[in-house]
Design an enzyme around this catalytic site. Sequence first.
Site, PDB file in Angstrom:
ATOM      1  CD  GLU A  60      -2.925  -1.314   2.197  1.00  0.00           C
ATOM      2  OE1 GLU A  60      -4.109  -1.592   1.958  1.00  0.00           O
ATOM      3  OE2 GLU A  60      -2.474  -1.179   3.348  1.00  0.00           O
TER       4      GLU A  60
ATOM      5  CD  GLU B 249      -3.956  -6.947   3.216  1.00  0.00           C
ATOM      6  OE1 GLU B 249      -5.031  -6.412   3.567  1.00  0.00           O
ATOM      7  OE2 GLU B 249      -2.848  -6.394   3.330  1.00  0.00           O
TER       8      GLU B 249
END
Length: 970
Positions: free
Chosen positions: A407, A483
Amino acid sequence: MLPYYEDRSPGSGVLPPRAWFAASDARRISLHGTWRFRFAATATEHDDSFTRPDFDDSRWQNLLVPGTWALKGHGAPAYTNTAYPFPVDPPRVPDENPTGDHRHVFDLPDGWGEGPAVLHFGGVESCARVWLNGQELGHFKGSRLPHEFEVGHLLRPRGNVLAVRVHQWSSGSYLEDQDQWWLPGIFRNVTVQRRPRGSVVDHFVHAGFDHVTGEGTLRVECAPAGRVTVPELGLDLATGESATISVRPWSSEEPHLYDGELVTPGERIPLRIGFRTVRVEDGLLKVNGRRILLRGVNRHEFHPRYGRTLGPEAMRRDLVLMKRHNINAVRTSHYPPHPAFLDLCDELGLWVIDECDLETHGFGQQGWRGNPVDDERWEPALLDRARRMVERDKNHPSIVLWSLGNECGTGRGLSAMAAWMRERDPSRPLHYEGDRSCADTDVYSRMYAGHAEVERIGRREEEPLTDPELDTRRRQLPFLLCEYGHAMGNGPGGLSEYQRLFERYERCQGGFVWEWIDHGLRQLTPDGEVFHAYGGDFGEELHDGNFVCDGLVFPDRVPSPGLVEFKKVIEPVRIEGVTGGAGPGGTVRITNLHDFAGLGHLEFRWSYEVAGEGRGCGWLEVPPLAPGESAEVELTAPPVEEGDTGEAWWTVRAVLAEDTPWADAGHEVAWGQLPAPALPAPAPPEHVRAAPRRGEGNVIVLGPGTFDAGTGALRYLDGVQLTGPRLEVWRAPTDNDEGAAWLPGPHPAAEWRRIGLHRMRHRVDAVETGPDTLVVRTRVAPAATDLALRTVYRWTAEGGLLRLEVAVDPEGDWPGPLPRLGVRMAVCESLGLAQWFGGGPGEGYPDTRAAARVGRWSMPVDALQTPYVRPQENGARPDVRWAELTGSNGAGLRIEGDPHFSFTARRWPVEELTAARHTTDLTPGDRIWLYLDHAQHGIGSGSCGPGVLPQHRLEVAPARFTFGFSSLGQ
């Protein structure tokens, strides 16, 4: 000029990174233990005089190293998910910069000798400046990465003084926004290692495997030159020399390691060599020529007492639990783990995505303005982090993908890291999720994509990129969910549906549930009760609450129901009944879902139960099956006893045939159930329905039941006092019900509260008696709306059985699903033992029930509760046929359902469960509350991901269901 802790550089004075090894014949000493410590609220509160060897630190406090000072009363822990807990002004940090000065005095062991030596730091958050015997060595940033200094010329036999100043905030903090507790300190190993002349400066083990020939090729690069021996293979090679020989390959299922030794003129290092080859080809991620399916978890390093500091026992316990629950892969979110963890992955067998110590998520809140990964001034720091990960970990066969970080948006710095990694180690593909174009990666990775999108990706029909060339390239890449299945609180739901997609579409090669462990910090109430704290419990100005508690195991590493469900969903052997099977007891189909292993390491056992009672067990002969193959096996005639009636079930289990390093023989790997033909039940005794009659004190008596004549509420059953039953639609919202603030809403819990489902009001419109019925007509509705549930309770009695038929008809235009639909009631707290026939032994909800097997179960009411760190709906047992609550004398209550129902029993009502923030907020009362649900809404993964799938939603619609109540032992 900026101070060193604010400049963008990765540090000064440190040695180049090198491969880590656990042992050698060169001496080393650990500096772990009690150090002297002084805390300051700012980086400039104290001068550097503490670095002098003769400095008097007698007034300082003691601090254990490795450790973190925030957990020892110096400052406090703080949790944020993405927001930086300081003003975003890179590379500057606030004056309020907690700083810890550390001092440690150590002696060298006798016979240490002279010559080069290195001082090794395994991990320090977030910036450290180091002195030895008054001489400054340098400073470094990169909290989860190793740093070393040459110190041989400074060491003396006795009284060495190591001084370390650690700052909580630094320019490096902008690169470490990793959805975790901010916990400054020296949290990993500190050692001094002797480096004799001619010792290993660095080494790189290349051990590829050719799946066509079955041969492995070994080559070890080393500076300085030396020799490599592998006795089991009869190899004795010069470093740099290659040898090709027949070998057993390494995989997560069969992690074969060869013991070897690297010898240079000054040192001997043991090697553990695993032969395997990783490639992306034919649009798939392959190891040793085969597509692999990742049944993985993300894993932060965490301990509820010690924060980021984990000992070898905790690391091994993590991995043993993973292996026992069929997990075969770990993503090291979001930094390289302690290197001993990777040694264990090599030994026990897990695929690893090793992720760089890098996340800049907080810049997303600024529209990614100023993002360091797109600023060339930060490139040296980014490349330093990439080098320190790859060089330290390059010799682990378990690592099959390098990850650039997490991220971070996109930018030139990531491209520079990717280019360096590919040049240094072309044997491993690259992973990164944050760039949808996949320009710098070899796999297409996503987070929390919903089931429908995953299916489109599996078909290679995803939404196109604007760049045709990049779009074509991406469609040729394998797909991973780095994820998914956010394991926050009760859940995650929908795992079975994901797994079927992974099995159906070869491009979809699995994923990693977020995440392994709840990061609750162990705390005590003033009365000494243990609870686990989360964001906001330490007075943080900025925090993200219990979003830090989103694991498959609780903080104390006890498996949650989510882990038990995940184990069932991902089991590597499928056992299922065959419709119309030819065997006298039915036919079971066994499918081998391993990637590499056959089934020779497993034994298959059957058992047969009638009405939950065992009638026989034995061994099932299953033919050898290669990965992907199936066989149908006939079951023997069921061992029925005279007088058996009711449901009959076969259970077939696959268990380990022999002990392994992670479980003993007999450990259950997979199981399946199939119903046997129902046995004929005897004709029920004929009873005449009882007629209602008026009793003394404004009551109505119907069979064993005594009702309030005004409200129609049941008050006694055979003299046992009760409260209820009455309609219930509210549940204490789960974290997945609550949803995430940054995800598009409305989220279920917010809608339920908006409608008013947590404050329903009940109105009795009529209490009517007939020849053999008592009918109570009610309207159940929230305030401020015209929505309602018209509910009719129809009571009858035959013999000692009191039967309730519930009819629910909605009024109004309901905007969404209900949390639950059923009845609630309360009984005396003494009825503390629960028994039931149905799904168990653990909890299960519409989309989390794969692990619930049909059987007869018994446990105390207190054991039915699941202690989620933030209390919420829990403990429901699905598909219950009957349930009993009894006291120590065997007396109690029996409940039967038609159709099957969901059964929950707890010592506090739903209102108290809803209000609680921690487990210690729940105090047992003088009653046990029962929730008998006709249906529940699913769980989903909406705390950070998709919500409940349509088939698991509890839509508002007319419903009819029945319960029978009778007393026991009266």
